[in-house]
Design a protein around this motif. Structure first.
Motif, PDB file in Angstrom:
ATOM      1  N   GLY A 125       0.835  -1.133   0.047  1.00 50.39           N
ATOM      2  CA  GLY A 125       0.042  -0.121  -0.100  1.00 50.39           C
ATOM      3  C   GLY A 125       0.967   1.182  -0.221  1.00 50.39           C
ATOM      4  O   GLY A 125       1.928   1.012  -0.306  1.00 50.39           O
ATOM      5  N   ASP A 178      -7.089   0.627   5.350  1.00 55.39           N
ATOM      6  CA  ASP A 178      -7.427  -0.122   4.168  1.00 55.39           C
ATOM      7  C   ASP A 178      -6.205  -0.427   3.457  1.00 55.39           C
ATOM      8  O   ASP A 178      -5.875  -1.493   2.719  1.00 55.39           O
ATOM      9  CB  ASP A 178      -8.118   1.180   3.295  1.00 55.39           C
ATOM     10  N   SER A 179      -5.207   0.528   3.549  1.00 55.34           N
ATOM     11  CA  SER A 179      -4.043   0.169   2.691  1.00 55.34           C
ATOM     12  C   SER A 179      -3.264  -1.193   3.368  1.00 55.34           C
ATOM     13  O   SER A 179      -2.726  -1.990   2.342  1.00 55.34           O
ATOM     14  CB  SER A 179      -2.936   1.211   2.885  1.00 55.34           C
ATOM     15  N   SER A 236      -5.941  -4.295   2.873  1.00 54.01           N
ATOM     16  CA  SER A 236      -6.047  -4.599   1.406  1.00 54.01           C
ATOM     17  C   SER A 236      -4.708  -5.496   0.979  1.00 54.01           C
ATOM     18  O   SER A 236      -4.765  -6.449   0.085  1.00 54.01           O
ATOM     19  CB  SER A 236      -6.430  -3.354   0.730  1.00 54.01           C
ATOM     20  N   ASP A 265      -4.417   0.437  -3.062  1.00 55.24           N
ATOM     21  CA  ASP A 265      -5.050   1.664  -2.505  1.00 55.24           C
ATOM     22  C   ASP A 265      -4.292   2.867  -2.864  1.00 55.24           C
ATOM     23  O   ASP A 265      -4.248   3.808  -2.105  1.00 55.24           O
ATOM     24  CB  ASP A 265      -5.010   1.545  -0.897  1.00 55.24           C
ATOM     25  N   HIS A 266      -3.695   2.911  -3.905  1.00 53.37           N
ATOM     26  CA  HIS A 266      -3.070   4.156  -4.364  1.00 53.37           C
ATOM     27  C   HIS A 266      -2.366   3.898  -5.828  1.00 53.37           C
ATOM     28  O   HIS A 266      -2.246   3.040  -6.272  1.00 53.37           O
ATOM     29  CB  HIS A 266      -1.828   4.774  -3.372  1.00 53.37           C
ATOM     30  N   ASP A 271      -7.073   0.057  -6.947  1.00 52.67           N
ATOM     31  CA  ASP A 271      -7.340   1.140  -6.185  1.00 52.67           C
ATOM     32  C   ASP A 271      -8.738   1.720  -6.350  1.00 52.67           C
ATOM     33  O   ASP A 271      -9.679   1.451  -7.383  1.00 52.67           O
ATOM     34  CB  ASP A 271      -6.300   2.314  -6.792  1.00 52.67           C
ATOM     35  N   CYS A 320     -13.807   1.973  -0.778  1.00 54.89           N
ATOM     36  CA  CYS A 320     -12.607   1.432  -0.338  1.00 54.89           C
ATOM     37  C   CYS A 320     -12.061   0.212  -1.144  1.00 54.89           C
ATOM     38  O   CYS A 320     -12.734  -0.555  -1.798  1.00 54.89           O
ATOM     39  CB  CYS A 320     -13.382   0.674   0.955  1.00 54.89           C
ATOM     40  N   THR A 321     -10.765   0.341  -1.063  1.00 57.24           N
ATOM     41  CA  THR A 321     -10.063  -0.890  -1.900  1.00 57.24           C
ATOM     42  C   THR A 321     -10.361  -2.321  -1.341  1.00 57.24           C
ATOM     43  O   THR A 321     -10.701  -3.122  -2.326  1.00 57.24           O
ATOM     44  CB  THR A 321      -8.480  -0.418  -1.881  1.00 57.24           C
ATOM     45  N   ASP A 323     -12.452   3.408   5.930  1.00 57.82           N
ATOM     46  CA  ASP A 323     -12.454   4.269   4.980  1.00 57.82           C
ATOM     47  C   ASP A 323     -13.644   5.053   4.534  1.00 57.82           C
ATOM     48  O   ASP A 323     -14.045   6.065   4.249  1.00 57.82           O
ATOM     49  CB  ASP A 323     -11.923   3.586   3.612  1.00 57.82           C
TER      50      ASP A 323
END
Length: 549
Positions: free
Chosen positions: A12, A19-20, A23, A313-314, A334, A356-357, A387
């Motif tokens: 992440g 979330d990062s 996930s 998540d990015h 993402d 949210c991822t 999130d």
């Protein structure tokens, strides 16, 4: 050919949120169910209190930290070439090189690198040495001499050293030998009793009797009295003379100064320039504590494959782990706007307008018919609740809420109770410094030439947010000077009242907020009613105002 690191990292963003992290862990688990490749979750920053609470609650191990995804020496095949003693002979080193198919041997002592010996060093020792005293100058062990000439020690101490005198062949008449044999010399001779007797009487340090000739008891007794070592070799005089220089210890010829060596944590892109200028084929590798671990070939280093990575998540380069330009991106999962990230080749890119991822990853589980374990379901549910601020955020969709509800049943948790405890754990920052609070959830964004930093803290407690505000107001200026961003904003979000107080610093920050939210600001902060989402409610109007300037 260089071996590829068989791990694929799922990572992440920096300053990771729940979330990062969740996930990354969940998607790595899913990919391992779908593929024979090895997927490993990693984190690009320190965990915040909220995420730590989630991992502890579901008894999930914290992912390992990775601060740079660039390929390191430890990611490449390191040949386990054992170090040799500086005492071994040139011949022994040469034979080892042939057995190993190596051109370089590491010389070690107590696990530490002392030097290197190469085939070139051995060739030069054999071809370029014409000094008849080189054997004694090199302090050659008698055991090396015995081994090199395939001989047998008949008299003397096998652990002693030849340290004085020259090497010569006694081919002349014994009467003439007296003219050139000196004390301590090593004399190569045949089976002539008179020659053996003469060499001993002239105080030779060692005699090598060739062709397995017998040595009489008289000669043995005289040798003992004169402290003369006797070695018997099955080879003829010519062969012994040719071999004997190979008995010298490698310590006399090895390189020990200015060695080109690398550490396991060195990045290959940083050392390629050093290697390219050197003609060596192999380089020694040490660990972080300076202990020798093996050898690595120049070809493997120069042709090292890039580490493979999946981003979750990015998709902003400024938010990604360092060294991303030196990695091979395989996938991006993402739910944010499209950012500044570029790839060298096409990748699997799944980006959905969800809250949210983790919701996307839940969908992928369902699409592939993969059963979700209880702890993974808990992580995914926690990420969605985090999130979407327990479904209060405008980023939350029906799909997010449905996913969280289904996952909560698998994880056996009550959504409201769990989310409340999770948020309280995340906002319990009494003992945290201003710097720790600032970086708990801080992201960088690029808008044209402008670089912005936006941090956020969510809480159920207005008083706690007020305390955090007091800490951050003085720190914000320090962060602004250190970062180099054009502007920095920090969002203090009250989940219950669904509002956010924004702290700001930077040239034009106040004017940008006024323009973006159509307000007038008369203090150092501003309260934004109904704004709780950085992604959907804060960043879009900020970027729109920047674009209109």
């Amino acid at each position: 050919m260089a071996m590829r690191n068989n791990k694929i990292y799922v990572v992440g963003h920096k300053n990771p949120d729940t979330d990062s992290i969740c996930s990354a862990i969940s998607y790595a688990y899913l990919k391992n169910q779908l593929s024979d490749e090895k997927y490993v979750a990693r984190r690009a920053g320190q965990l915040n209190e909220e995420t730590q609470y989630v991992l502890d609650y579901f008894h999930v191990q914290v992912p390992g930290y990775i601060n740079d995804i660039g390929t390191q020496v430890k990611d490449i095949e390191i040949r386990n070439t054992e170090g040799v003693s500086r005492e071994i002979s040139l011949k022994r080193a040469w034979n080892l090189m042939k057995e190993l198919g190596a051109v370089t041997l590491p010389v070690t002592k107590h696990g530490r690198l002392e030097g290197l010996i190469t085939t070139e060093d051995i060739a030069e020792a054999y071809m370029d040495v014409h000094d008849s005293k080189i054997l004694s100058t090199a302090h050659t062990a008698y055991k090396n001499i015995v081994d090199t000439v395939d001989g047998e020690l008949l008299c003397g101490n096998i652990d002693a050293y030849f340290t004085d005198g020259k090497v010569l062949i006694a081919a002349a008449n014994p009467d003439l030998m007296e003219d050139y044999i000196e004390t301590g010399d090593l004399v190569i001779l045949g089976n002539r009793y008179e020659s053996q007797l003469c060499a001993i009487e002239m105080n030779a340090g060692c005699i090598v009797v060739c062709e397995g000739a017998k040595v009489s008891k008289t000669i043995m007794k005289m040798a003992e009295d004169h402290e003369c070592t006797i070695i018997s070799s099955p080879h003829d005089t010519y062969t012994v003379a040719r071999l004997i220089n190979q008995s010298m210890p490698i310590s006399y010829f090895m390189s020990r100064e200015n060695l080109i060596k690398f550490r396991t944590d060195d990045f290959t892109d940083e050392i390629k320039n050093v290697m390219a200028k050197k003609r060596y084929r192999d380089f020694p590798i040490e660990d972080k504590k300076g202990r020798y671990v093996g050898m690595i070939s120049r070809r493997n280093l120069l042709n090292a494959d890039k580490n493979r990575i999946i981003l979750v998540d990015h998709n902003e380069k400024t938010q990604a782990v360092d060294g991303l330009e030196n990695a091979e991106i395989l996938e991006i999962i993402d739910h944010h706007r499209l950012g500044s990230l570029e790839t060298m080749s096409p990748v699997y890119f799944r980006n959905q307008p969800l809250g949210c991822t983790a919701t996307i990853i839940y969908q992928i589980f369902c699409e592939n018919g993969i059963e979700i374990p209880k702890e993974i379901a808990g992580l995914l549910c926690a990420a969605i609740l985090s999130d979407t601020l327990m479904f209060r955020s405008p980023t939350c969709t029906v799909v997010d809420k449905g996913a969280a509800t289904a996952l909560s049943k698998i994880a056996e948790i009550d959504i409201e109770e769990f989310a409340t405890n999770m948020f309280r754990a995340g906002s319990n920052l009494k003992n945290k410094s201003a710097e720790e609070i600032f970086y708990q959830d801080f992201k960088k964004f690029l808008a044209g030439d402008a670089s912005l930093g936006v941090g956020q803290i969510n809480s159920l407690d207005a008083q706690e947010l007020a305390n955090i505000k007091d800490k951050l107001e003085t720190y914000l200026d320090k962060a602004y000077k250190e970062h180099g961003e054009k502007m920095i904003f920090f969002m203090l979000t009250n989940i219950l009242s669904e509002s956010t107080e924004v702290l700001f610093v930077g040239d034009g920050a106040k004017e940008l907020l006024e323009d973006a939210f159509n307000i007038i600001i008369d203090s150092d902060t501003v309260m934004l009613k109904g704004v709780v989402s950085r992604k959907k409610q804060f960043i879009p109007p900020i970027f729109e105002s920047l674009g209109g300037r």
